[in-house]
Design an enzyme around this catalytic site. Structure first.
Site, short mmCIF file in Angstrom:
data_model
loop_
_atom_site.label_atom_id
_atom_site.label_comp_id
_atom_site.label_asym_id
_atom_site.label_seq_id
_atom_site.Cartn_x
_atom_site.Cartn_y
_atom_site.Cartn_z
N CYS A 260 0.79 -1.27 -0.02
CA CYS A 260 -0.11 -0.09 0.15
C CYS A 260 1.05 1.34 0.03
O CYS A 260 0.91 1.93 -0.94
CB CYS A 260 -0.90 0.15 1.12
SG CYS A 260 -2.14 -1.25 1.16
N1 LIG Z 1 -2.62 -5.91 2.25
C1 LIG Z 1 -3.36 -4.60 2.68
O1 LIG Z 1 -2.99 -4.54 3.96
C2 LIG Z 1 -4.19 -3.80 2.03
C3 LIG Z 1 -4.74 -2.74 2.82
C4 LIG Z 1 -5.85 -1.82 2.25
C5 LIG Z 1 -5.87 -1.85 0.95
N2 LIG Z 1 -5.51 -3.00 0.02
C6 LIG Z 1 -5.58 -3.13 -1.33
O2 LIG Z 1 -6.48 -4.18 -1.49
C7 LIG Z 1 -6.38 -4.67 -3.01
C8 LIG Z 1 -5.91 -6.12 -2.70
O3 LIG Z 1 -4.78 -6.28 -2.19
P1 LIG Z 1 -4.47 -7.57 -1.35
O4 LIG Z 1 -3.26 -7.30 -0.44
O5 LIG Z 1 -5.54 -8.43 -0.74
O6 LIG Z 1 -3.65 -8.34 -2.35
P2 LIG Z 1 -3.38 -10.13 -2.67
O7 LIG Z 1 -2.35 -10.09 -3.73
O8 LIG Z 1 -3.11 -10.68 -1.31
O9 LIG Z 1 -4.74 -10.60 -3.32
C9 LIG Z 1 -5.30 -10.52 -4.47
C10 LIG Z 1 -5.78 -11.72 -4.94
O10 LIG Z 1 -6.68 -11.33 -5.94
C11 LIG Z 1 -6.33 -12.49 -7.24
N3 LIG Z 1 -6.49 -12.03 -8.49
C12 LIG Z 1 -5.87 -11.46 -9.25
N4 LIG Z 1 -6.29 -11.31 -10.35
C13 LIG Z 1 -7.45 -11.77 -10.38
C14 LIG Z 1 -8.60 -11.40 -11.26
N5 LIG Z 1 -8.38 -11.14 -12.38
N6 LIG Z 1 -9.71 -12.05 -10.72
C15 LIG Z 1 -9.70 -12.70 -9.66
N7 LIG Z 1 -8.84 -12.94 -8.50
C16 LIG Z 1 -7.65 -12.08 -8.90
C17 LIG Z 1 -5.10 -12.90 -6.65
O11 LIG Z 1 -4.87 -14.37 -6.96
C18 LIG Z 1 -4.90 -12.94 -5.23
O12 LIG Z 1 -5.46 -13.95 -4.44
C19 LIG Z 1 -5.08 -3.70 -3.52
O13 LIG Z 1 -5.78 -2.69 -4.21
C20 LIG Z 1 -4.66 -3.16 -2.05
O14 LIG Z 1 -3.92 -2.12 -2.32
C21 LIG Z 1 -4.56 -3.90 0.53
#
Ligand SMILES: NC(=O)c1ccc[n+]([C@@H]2O[C@H](COP(=O)([O-])OP(=O)(O)OC[C@H]3O[C@@H](n4cnc5c(N)ncnc54)[C@H](O)[C@@H]3O)[C@@H](O)[C@H]2O)c1
Length: 428
Positions: A260
């Site tokens: 992030c």
């Molecule tokens: N990790 C954090 O602490 C956090 C906090 C706030 C916001 N975010 C935001 O949330 C969003 C997701 O982050 P995350 O940390 O969960 O990511 P992550 O990489 O842990 O998870 C994303 C998931 O999406 C899947 N994926 C990718 N492309 C896909 C598609 N086309 N269809 C279906 N699934 C698909 C991946 O296989 C993975 O399991 C990002 O925008 C991030 O900036 C993350």
């Protein structure tokens, strides 16, 4: 009510479980068949998400996972939590959102609510996602289906942080979209904060993350300035934080990490250019934070120099590969930059991290994939010329570390409460 959550990562999985616990039927969709298989068998792939809670929700029928996006036709709402990284040129890569939009659009039913949660620039929901959904479904946003944005607020590694108790900002494409989205989140989350548009909700998330990035840059800069003056920034922050109003402590480190803070502000920078605007605070904070690993390597060189040693040929053992304490998340971790910089200077590097036993393949640091953590014992820690603490996991026994290692460079103030010899610990 049955809903789908797309993207079962750090954000999507805990959210799915929270909705399932609240009595909704949740279909988790991901393109990664290994994750889907693990979940359906009650296994977890995230350290702080317990397998037992997945297993009981799967057994009770409240949660199941699939790779079949045709099943979108079964649900009343779809929540999208897919990655939003930067590309090689540090520009937003919203391709995951666009691909998800394309995958769900043909199966979208009239009246369905689609909510985006991925962090992104203002306009992604009501411009980019809207366009893909309308083109692929033949339906009209706001008339035939509902559209909203609600940013995720996860605090991984914080045991007090529970999805249900973190207030949720929600913005809708129309007032009716907002009403639908507020009702949905209200079923699983205590406090909902409605705002007037998707763009305000998108912008609020970017403010939150930019606020952190800028303040971390401030203390990182002060760390370097105060060190030159012989003042310990950690002691300064501890003193300043006793002020009961108008101050909030941030702590320095070896650089920014995670999915992030190093990334999201640049989504705003990119979008701002379209409006002829500059984001100077973001650029400056980025500059200071990305310079931190270089500063740390200089301190490693100084520490070795005090022992009449050069970086070239020295053994450096890095402690903490994850980007923050007590998590297994190594995305964007500055530890990798440190390993690269030290290797480029001829050091022989190794790492210790109880939560990253082996480095997984990834886009950014594939050259380290397969490297294993050393084990935790006196022999392993006695040998290196210097130990570099990059992340301070609470499970590490820092007194043992002090007893075993001759020279320690500490970027996290992890050694402050530990008995050490004069000249043994160098803060960085
Ligand atoms: N990790 C954090 O602490 C956090 C906090 C706030 C916001 N975010 C935001 O949330 C969003 C997701 O982050 P995350 O940390 O969960 O990511 P992550 O990489 O842990 O998870 C994303 C998931 O999406 C899947 N994926 C990718 N492309 C896909 C598609 N086309 N269809 C279906 N699934 C698909 C991946 O296989 C993975 O399991 C990002 O925008 C991030 O900036 C993350």
């Amino acid at each position: 009510m049955k809903i789908a959550i797309v993207g079962l990562g750090y954000v999507g999985l805990p959210l799915s479980l929270q909705f399932a616990r609240s009595g909704l039927t949740v279909l988790g969709l991901d393109i990664d068949p290994a994750k889907v298989e693990a979940l359906n068998n009650g296994r977890s792939y995230i350290k702080h998400v317990e397998a037992s809670s997945i297993a009981s929700l799967v057994q009770g029928g409240g949660f199941s996972a699939s790779t079949d996006f045709r099943r979108i036709c079964e649900v009343e709402a779809v929540i999208i939590c897919v990655p939003t990284p930067l590309n090689k040129n540090r520009e937003p890569d919203i391709s995951y959102i666009v691909e998800t939009g394309k995958a769900i659009a043909p199966h979208l039913q009239k009246g369905t609510l689609v909510v985006l949660e991925s962090t992104t620039y203002p306009g992604t929901t009501d411009e980019d996602l809207l366009k893909v959904l309308e083109a692929g479904s033949g339906l009209k946003a706001g008339a035939d289906f509902h559209l909203a944005f609600s940013p995720e607020r996860e605090d991984p590694g914080n045991p007090d942080s529970k999805v249900a108790s973190i207030p949720k900002v929600v913005g809708g494409f129309t007032p009716a979209c907002l009403e639908k989205a507020v009702a949905l989140y209200g079923r699983a989350i205590k406090t909902i904060v409605p705002v007037s548009s998707c763009r305000v909700a998108e912008a609020a998330k970017l403010l939150e993350n930019t606020f952190r990035g800028v303040n971390i840059a401030l203390v990182n800069e002060l760390k370097v300035v105060y060190a030159a003056m012989g003042i310990d920034v950690w002691e300064v922050i501890a003193a300043a934080r006793t002020k009961p109003f108008g101050f909030m402590p941030f702590y320095p480190g070896p650089g920014l990490g995670g999915h992030c803070i190093p990334i999201d502000p640049f989504y705003l920078t990119w979008k701002a250019r379209e409006y002829g605007q500059n984001t100077r605070f973001i650029e400056l904070a980025g500059e200071i934070n990305t310079a931190m690993p270089e500063y740390v390597v200089h301190r490693v060189a100084d520490a070795l120099n005090s022992q009449r040693k050069a970086v070239n040929g020295s053994q450096v053992l890095l402690v903490g590969l994850a980007y923050k304490p007590n998590v297994d998340d190594d995305r964007e971790s500055p530890s990798y930059v440190l390993l690269d910089l030290l290797t480029a200077r001829g050091a022989k590097v190794s790492y210790y991290d109880p939560y990253v036993p082996v480095i997984r393949p990834s886009r950014e640091h594939s050259h380290w994939a397969g490297t294993r953590s050393v084990s935790w014992n006196r022999e392993t820690f006695e040998q290196p010329d210097v130990v570099l603490i990059a992340t301070h996991h609470a499970s590490v026994n820092y007194q043992d570390l002090a007893n075993w290692s001759k020279l320690i460079v500490d970027t996290r103030n992890a050694m402050s409460a530990v008995k050490t010899a004069p000249g043994q610990v160098w803060k960085a």
